[in-house]
Design an enzyme around this catalytic site. Structure first.
Site, PDB file in Angstrom:
ATOM      1  N   TYR A 187       0.938  -1.362  -0.242  1.00 52.97           N
ATOM      2  CA  TYR A 187      -0.102   0.142   0.297  1.00 52.97           C
ATOM      3  C   TYR A 187       1.254   1.645   0.013  1.00 52.97           C
ATOM      4  CZ  TYR A 187      -3.400   3.621   0.981  1.00 52.97           C
ATOM      5  OH  TYR A 187      -4.344   4.745   0.925  1.00 52.97           O
TER       6      TYR A 187
ATOM      7  N   ASP B 269       9.399   3.235   0.050  1.00 51.07           N
ATOM      8  CA  ASP B 269       8.013   3.279   0.404  1.00 51.07           C
ATOM      9  C   ASP B 269       8.561   3.380   2.633  1.00 51.07           C
ATOM     10  OD1 ASP B 269       5.874   4.769   1.593  1.00 51.07           O
ATOM     11  OD2 ASP B 269       4.703   3.709   0.824  1.00 51.07           O
TER      12      ASP B 269
ATOM     13  N   LYS C 243       3.854   9.295   8.147  1.00 52.65           N
ATOM     14  CA  LYS C 243       3.052   9.058   9.540  1.00 52.65           C
ATOM     15  C   LYS C 243       4.228   9.830  10.483  1.00 52.65           C
ATOM     16  CE  LYS C 243       0.920   5.864   7.792  1.00 52.65           C
ATOM     17  NZ  LYS C 243       0.542   4.452   6.851  1.00 52.65           N
TER      18      LYS C 243
HETATM   19  C1  LIG Z   1       0.196   5.049   5.704  1.00 51.70           C
HETATM   20  C2  LIG Z   1       1.118   4.670   4.558  1.00 51.70           C
HETATM   21  C3  LIG Z   1       0.630   5.354   3.040  1.00 51.70           C
HETATM   22  C4  LIG Z   1      -0.015   6.664   3.154  1.00 51.70           C
HETATM   23  O1  LIG Z   1       0.035   7.840   3.909  1.00 51.70           O
HETATM   24  P1  LIG Z   1      -0.934   8.592   4.484  1.00 51.70           P
HETATM   25  O2  LIG Z   1      -0.121   9.317   5.174  1.00 51.70           O
HETATM   26  O3  LIG Z   1      -2.373   7.908   4.341  1.00 51.70           O
HETATM   27  O4  LIG Z   1      -1.374   8.806   2.999  1.00 51.70           O
HETATM   28  C5  LIG Z   1       1.504   5.599   1.833  1.00 51.70           C
HETATM   29  N1  LIG Z   1       2.987   4.746   2.657  1.00 51.70           N
HETATM   30  C6  LIG Z   1       2.734   3.388   3.285  1.00 51.70           C
HETATM   31  C7  LIG Z   1       3.823   2.387   2.892  1.00 51.70           C
HETATM   32  C8  LIG Z   1       1.740   3.366   4.398  1.00 51.70           C
HETATM   33  O5  LIG Z   1       2.256   3.004   5.409  1.00 51.70           O
END
Ligand SMILES: *Cc1c(COP(=O)(O)O)cnc(C)c1O
Length: 426
Positions: A142, A237, A265
């Site tokens: 994700y 990511d 985050k």
């Molecule tokens: C939470 C998350 C996202 C998305 O971040 P948002 O601030 O919710 O848009 C993207 N990549 C990873 C790995 C995530 O855990």
């Protein structure tokens, strides 16, 4: 009727599904979600005044726990000086400096407002830099909710991405190539079939959004070699893993250097902020230095940068991550013991302070094996834990987070709750 249920009923008339992000609904475990009135440390208080030990931690940002006084003070002071200017501020330089110093692969960095924005911008940049259009992503990975990366489910075929949500045109995901996580051979086959078309490989270096799944030995190294051989960029990511599994990210933990990194985050400390950065020659393609456009009215927001900086500064002292590791190890070992004593078949994946208990027999190494977990047993366990005052992510496919504010006292309490909850989920 509880105050939470009343609020949820009203919310459902006004907000789709009653929530502003789907993961907050309790569809997978049953029942109305509680509404939160406040939280402090690792304790969250719902609208009806009931307390819970929180392992969701806002889905990752709260590595210090809720409302840390130093962070709250930084936010209050910043807010009193003005909420947004739309012009550069000193803290943007400070946080950029902090990130570049903390994560060696970052030579330049751009601040954005969410993890979604960070990955969307990094992908655009990778395409702009390489002049190529195809991107490789992992099934069950994700990266936020933008169109090109929502392709995931429904296709095991690397060459044929099927949009996993209505509203995402096939034309947008036709260049998104899906491969299983931890399968370097599959990535090699994609490159061999399209040696000059792949702009980038993007992945969570430790998968967190199919439940926690660590990279197998040599996996990240092989992806690095493949990207180098075929002239594609490797994007880690680290929105979840950045400052979570190691001060310098999963890339430091596993010793593999990506070309670009996305953060979110924890970097915002609980305020909306993300970042992406990496090689200076690549980042220099971003406007206004280069031609790849990316912008944001509130990007580098003064309150968000204050919150992020105050949070990040507190992760610096020696021993911070060892302390988190120790708490998390105690939790993991206790959970294993309680599950065994209850005769509940589980497996646990943990990297530092992120972990998932999978309700199945086998090892979980990718999305397919995660999907073999028994969601019914998970839901029964989850409900029993909630009843005992422990709030876990309401889905089998999420990471639990341990924060610095979880003490032995709460971890022992959690394990006593698990003693009974595993018996409800045999
Ligand atoms: C939470 C998350 C996202 C998305 O971040 P948002 O601030 O919710 O848009 C993207 N990549 C990873 C790995 C995530 O855990």
């Amino acid at each position: 009727m509880s105050k939470s249920s009343k609020l949820f009923a009203e919310a459902c008339n006004l907000i789709p599904g009653g929530v502003n992000s789907p993961v907050r609904a309790w569809n997978a475990v049953g029942g109305d979600p509680f509404f939160v009135s406040r939280a402090k440390g690792c304790i969250l208080t719902d609208a009806d005044g009931k307390n819970y030990i929180d392992y969701v931690c806002s889905w990752g940002p709260l590595i210090l726990g809720h409302a840390h006084p130093v962070v709250v003070k930084a936010v209050q002071e910043a807010a009193s000086e003005g909420l947004t200017f739309g012009a550069p501020t000193e803290r943007e330089v400070q946080i950029a400096r902090f990130l570049v110093d903390a994560v060696p692969s970052l030579e330049k960095v751009r601040l954005v407002n969410s993890g979604t924005e960070a990955t969307l911008s990094a992908i655009r940049l990778a395409r702009g830099f390489t002049g190529r259009e195809k991107i490789v992503k992992m099934i069950g990975g994700y990266h936020g909710h933008h169109d090109a990366l929502l392709a995931s489910a429904g296709s095991g075929v690397a060459t044929l991405a099927i949009p996993s949500t209505p509203g995402v045109p096939e034309s947008v995901v036709k260049d998104t190539l899906l491969v299983p996580y931890n399968d370097a051979e599959a990535v090699a086959r994609v490159f061999a079939a399209a040696p000059e078309d792949v702009a980038c490989v993007i992945l969570e270096p430790v998968a967190g959004n199919m439940g926690v799944v660590p990279p197998s030995n040599g996996y990240l190294e092989t992806l690095r070699e493949l990207c180098d051989r075929y002239g594609a960029l490797l994007i880690f990511d680290e929105v979840m893993t950045g400052f979570r599994v190691h001060f310098s990210g999963a890339q430091a933990l596993y010793g593999v250097t990506p070309d670009l990194t996305t953060l979110g985050k924890i970097v915002g400390g609980g305020m909306p902020m993300g970042a992406y950065g990496g090689r200076a020659d690549v980042m220099s393609k971003i406007a206004p230095e280069g031609p790849v456009y990316q912008a944001g009215t509130l990007s580098g927001n003064p309150v968000a940068t204050a919150c992020g900086l105050a949070t990040l500064e507190m992760l610096k002292p020696d021993g911070f991550y060892a302390m988190l590791e120790e708490k998390s190890r105690v939790l993991e070992e206790g959970l294993r013991k309680e599950a065994a004593s209850a005769g509940a078949a589980i497996s646990i994946n943990r990297v530092g302070s992120m972990l998932t208990v999978f309700f199945g027999e086998g090892e979980v190494t990718d999305f397919a094996s995660a999907c073999e977990s028994d969601s019914e047993r998970f839901a029964a366990f989850w409900r029993a834990m909630l009843k005992e005052g422990v709030y876990l992510p309401p889905s089998q496919f999420e990471a639990w987070f341990v924060s610095a504010s979880h003490t032995n006292f709460e971890i022992e309490k959690t394990l006593r709750a698990a003693h009974n909850a595993f018996r409800a989920a045999v």
